[in-house]
Design a protein around this motif. Structure first.
Motif, PDB file in Angstrom:
ATOM      1  N   PHE A  83       0.830  -1.212   0.000  1.00 23.27           N
ATOM      2  CA  PHE A  83       0.000   0.000   0.000  1.00 23.27           C
ATOM      3  C   PHE A  83       0.861   1.258   0.000  1.00 23.27           C
ATOM      4  CE2 PHE A  83      -2.586  -3.411   1.871  1.00 23.27           C
ATOM      5  CZ  PHE A  83      -3.626  -3.409   0.961  1.00 23.27           C
ATOM      6  N   ARG A  84       2.040   1.171   0.656  1.00 20.02           N
ATOM      7  CA  ARG A  84       2.966   2.305   0.582  1.00 20.02           C
ATOM      8  C   ARG A  84       3.491   2.457  -0.849  1.00 20.02           C
ATOM      9  NH1 ARG A  84       4.978   0.217   5.568  1.00 20.02           N
ATOM     10  NH2 ARG A  84       6.978  -0.412   4.654  1.00 20.02           N
ATOM     11  N   ASP A  87       0.783   4.093  -2.985  1.00 18.04           N
ATOM     12  CA  ASP A  87       0.728   5.545  -2.729  1.00 18.04           C
ATOM     13  C   ASP A  87       1.868   6.266  -3.438  1.00 18.04           C
ATOM     14  OD1 ASP A  87      -1.539   5.344  -1.190  1.00 18.04           O
ATOM     15  OD2 ASP A  87      -0.460   5.257   0.718  1.00 18.04           O
ATOM     16  N   TRP A  88       3.062   5.672  -3.375  1.00 18.29           N
ATOM     17  CA  TRP A  88       4.220   6.317  -4.033  1.00 18.29           C
ATOM     18  C   TRP A  88       3.990   6.399  -5.541  1.00 18.29           C
ATOM     19  CZ3 TRP A  88       7.707   5.323  -7.847  1.00 18.29           C
ATOM     20  CH2 TRP A  88       8.850   6.140  -7.903  1.00 18.29           C
ATOM     21  N   ARG A  90       1.150   6.485  -7.198  1.00 20.50           N
ATOM     22  CA  ARG A  90       0.105   7.481  -7.490  1.00 20.50           C
ATOM     23  C   ARG A  90       0.667   8.897  -7.471  1.00 20.50           C
ATOM     24  NH1 ARG A  90      -4.313   4.687  -3.428  1.00 20.50           N
ATOM     25  NH2 ARG A  90      -5.378   3.369  -4.972  1.00 20.50           N
ATOM     26  N   GLN A  91       1.646   9.132  -6.622  1.00 18.12           N
ATOM     27  CA  GLN A  91       2.195  10.490  -6.465  1.00 18.12           C
ATOM     28  C   GLN A  91       3.305  10.800  -7.471  1.00 18.12           C
ATOM     29  OE1 GLN A  91       3.412  10.940  -2.344  1.00 18.12           O
ATOM     30  NE2 GLN A  91       1.515   9.966  -1.624  1.00 18.12           N
TER      31      GLN A  91
END
Length: 701
Positions: A83-84, A87-88, A90-91
């Motif tokens: 999940f980390r 998130d990375w 997506r950014q």
């Protein structure tokens, strides 16, 4: 669903493949991916094959949902790092993804084991597994193809670290070099600033897919059966590899390696070659070229006068001991048999040693079959040898041996290869080609009158040949003789070629012939008579009536070598011309200061450069299209190269004045050799006829 006869490399490390061929396989992979990515989807009717914008954004959400669904009930357990990672990603989606500027055909699973390679040549003939294909961000394909540099995915319990950690197998390019090949072929920009995202994205997608497979295995319905047992471990390890990768400070050099070669290392030769356009040799070929240049400077040029001195003496039909020493040294340096095309070498290895196209030979065999170069790659090296009359034989790359060995490589059977080819490759014996006859116009092969008649288990040969180059050499042991086995057959089925031991009774060397006063000792050009020469029937090449066919095949690589060497001869002429003009004064100033000289020298350089490009184009077509389809360009090269060399050498002789006509310089000998090739390599008129006929055929189409 078309069946393709070819090779598939399951392991990206390419075990069992010689190092020199691994580079070619990876380069072919990069160029194939670039060719897919270069397709105009609108013009080929695939404009609506998928959405072009936000490909990575949509893929991240799709595979994130897949991962969550596969771990929803705790079997398998989800990994917080995933999940980390999501998130990375997506950014850090690159801007070009949303705009669609990097969009086009995406294969979706492009990797080396989804490619079918030609059975013997290192080129791709088919691409498999298109089920994930769509339109989208093409750099995702590139990153997926490059995963072996980061992680090697196999069927073991745990994944192995990639090439960049464990060491790149010999011959395989670095990741930067592979990307450089791709970017050069596709025209896409160097991805240094966005590479971290695309590799992490490929690892993320792989982890999600593995998790889904493992979930299905736990439920008992995984298509991979027991092989799916370890993919749960693989999923978590891919996540770890991804997190480690994005934590790295740098993942690619700021600029591609080709930039460093061109601007950073001060290599004058490399810069000149880069400026010539698309015919830029690989780093490996450049290394061989530099070794060859150094060998020439250290050993060949300093010994030219010594070799010439023996060739003018009463002992001229003997071999200078220094020549044999240099041949052994060239072999040890890996500069031996460089002319052998890799496809011909593959056939011979298979026939003699029973090796497949990817087998690794021992060191001795590898030396026998050269460096595995294409005709184009050899062109850069053959040119260097052409700068000296004596050089080609030192490297076992001289005519007519190369043409004769090529005939054996392509058309000989196992017994013929073992008896004659192996000693020729080892440099223990030499050979000659007996075709031209004094009583007929031999430029038309159908005119040949020498008879080869079958009698029981033998053939009886009768006829006269001349300009049999190499037959005077004391090491010459075998002749390839062209004659007629059936005078009543169809015009192009009368001729045959047969192997003749030069010591066979009835083979008479009548005299050495002079070329503008040069007898070219100890090589020589002989007139030979064949009087009831009895040869075993097994010596026939390919079968009766196949001589014309073999002759046409021989017109390719072996004869293009003459053109390559002529480029080198012209370069030597340019060098000597410049040195003379800068050191010799006439009418109160150096020759180099006279306007008329400058104009003529410039014209020589123009002629040389455009002829070089034509010869390289012919070699490239020979590699890609074969002898038949490349024959027009080969014919152009055969006309252009000797005429250009004659012009350059004539100018160099003119600048040298009376010295140019003497044997005090190499110019007169180089000129004489170049002039013979307007006939010996097929008359200009024959080549011009070929070119014109092909032009008219195109017009009719």
């Amino acid at each position: 669903m078309e069946f393709l006869e070819g090779r598939i490399f399951i392991d990206s490390k390419l075990p069992g493949v010689p190092p020199e061929r691994r580079r070619a396989i990876y380069r072919a992979t990069a160029k194939t991916l670039a060719s897919i990515h270069s397709a105009n989807v609108d013009m080929i009717g695939l404009g609506k094959y998928g959405r072009r914008d936000n490909y990575c954004r949509r893929q991240i959400e799709r595979w994130a949902r897949q991962y969550i669904a596969s771990t929803a009930e705790g079997k398998p357990a989800s990994n917080p790092k995933m999940f980390r990672l999501i998130d990375w990603l997506r950014q850090n989606i690159p801007p070009e993804d949303s705009s669609g500027v990097a969009a086009g055909i995406v294969h979706g699973d492009f990797r080396i084991d989804n490619l079918v390679f030609h059975p013997t040549e290192d080129r791709v003939i088919g691409i498999l597994d298109w089920e994930l294909s769509t339109l989208g961000n093409q750099m995702s394909d590139v990153a997926h193809c490059c995963l072996p540099y980061t992680v090697v995915i196999g069927q073991n319990k745990h994944l192995d670290a990639g090439f960049e950690v464990t060491g790149i197998p010999e011959g395989i390019p670095s990741q930067a070099e592979f990307l450089d090949d791709y970017c050069s072929a596709s025209g896409n920009p160097w991805p240094a600033k966005v590479w971290k995202f695309y590799v992490a994205f490929a690892l993320f997608r792989g982890a999600s897919i593995c998790t889904g497979i493992y979930n299905r295995w736990l439920l008992g319905n995984a298509s991979g059966g027991e092989r799916a047992r370890y993919v749960g471990n693989h999923a978590n390890e891919l996540i770890n590899f991804a997190m480690d990768f994005i934590a790295r400070k740098s993942v690619l050099p700021e600029n591609p390696p080709s930039d460093a070669k061109q601007f950073g290392n001060g290599n004058k030769i490399q810069n000149i070659l880069d400026e010539r356009g698309r015919f830029v040799p690989s780093q490996r070929v450049l290394e061989l070229r530099n070794k060859l240049i150094k060998f020439m400077e250290d050993y060949i040029y300093p010994n030219e006068k010594e070799f010439e001195k023996l060739a003018q003496s009463d002992a001229r039909w003997t071999i200078h001991p220094e020549e044999e020493r240099l041949r052994e040294l060239a072999r040890k340096e890996g500069l031996w048999n460089l002319w052998i095309p890799f496809d011909s070498a593959a056939r011979a290895r298979k026939l003699i040693f029973g090796e497949g196209p990817n087998s690794i030979s021992d060191g001795g065999r590898d030396l026998l079959f050269g460096a595995g170069l294409s005709n184009l790659e050899y062109g850069y090296l053959c040119e260097i040898m052409g700068r000296s009359f004596w050089a080609p034989q030192i490297f076992n790359c001289s005519a007519p041996d190369t043409g004769n060995m090529e005939v054996l490589l392509r058309y000989g059977n196992k017994e013929q290869l073992e008896e004659w080819l192996i000693p020729l490759l080892e440099g223990k014996i030499r050979s000659a080609f007996a075709m031209t006859e004094p009583q007929v116009a031999s430029s038309e092969a159908t005119n040949i009158e020498c008879s080869i008649k079958r009698q029981g288990d033998s053939y009886i040969i009768n006829g006269n040949k001349w300009w049999t180059s190499g037959a005077m050499d004391p090491r010459c042991r075998v002749l390839i003789v062209m004659g007629k086995t059936d005078f009543s057959a169809a015009k192009h089925k009368q001729q045959s070629m047969i192997l003749v031991d030069i010591k066979t009774p009835g083979v008479h060397i009548k005299r050495p012939l002079l070329v503008f006063g040069f007898d070219d000792a100890p090589h020589g050009h002989a007139e030979i008579s064949f009087e009831n020469v009895c040869v075993p029937a097994k010596n026939i090449l390919l079968g009766e009536g196949r001589g014309f066919e073999i002759a046409q095949g021989r017109l390719g690589p072996g004869r293009l070598h003459h053109c390559m060497r002529l480029i080198g001869a012209a370069e030597r002429g340019m060098q000597l011309m410049a040195e003379r003009a800068l050191s010799r004064k006439a009418f109160g100033k150096f020759i180099a200061q006279h306007g008329s000289f400058l104009s003529e020298m410039a014209k020589c350089r123009i002629e040389l450069e455009r002829t070089r490009l034509l010869v390289l184009e012919a070699a490239d077509q020979l590699d890609r299209l074969g002898n038949k389809k490349a024959r027009g360009t080969i014919a152009m090269a055969k006309v252009a190269a000797p005429n250009m060399a004659l012009k350059v050498l004539d100018m160099a002789i003119q600048v040298h004045g009376a010295a140019g006509f003497s044997t005090d310089t190499v110019l007169s000998h180089l000129w004489a050799t170049a002039r013979t090739l307007r006939v010996a390599d097929g008359p200009d008129d024959v080549h011009l006829g070929t070119i014109a006929k092909l032009e008219l055929q195109r017009a009719k189409l």
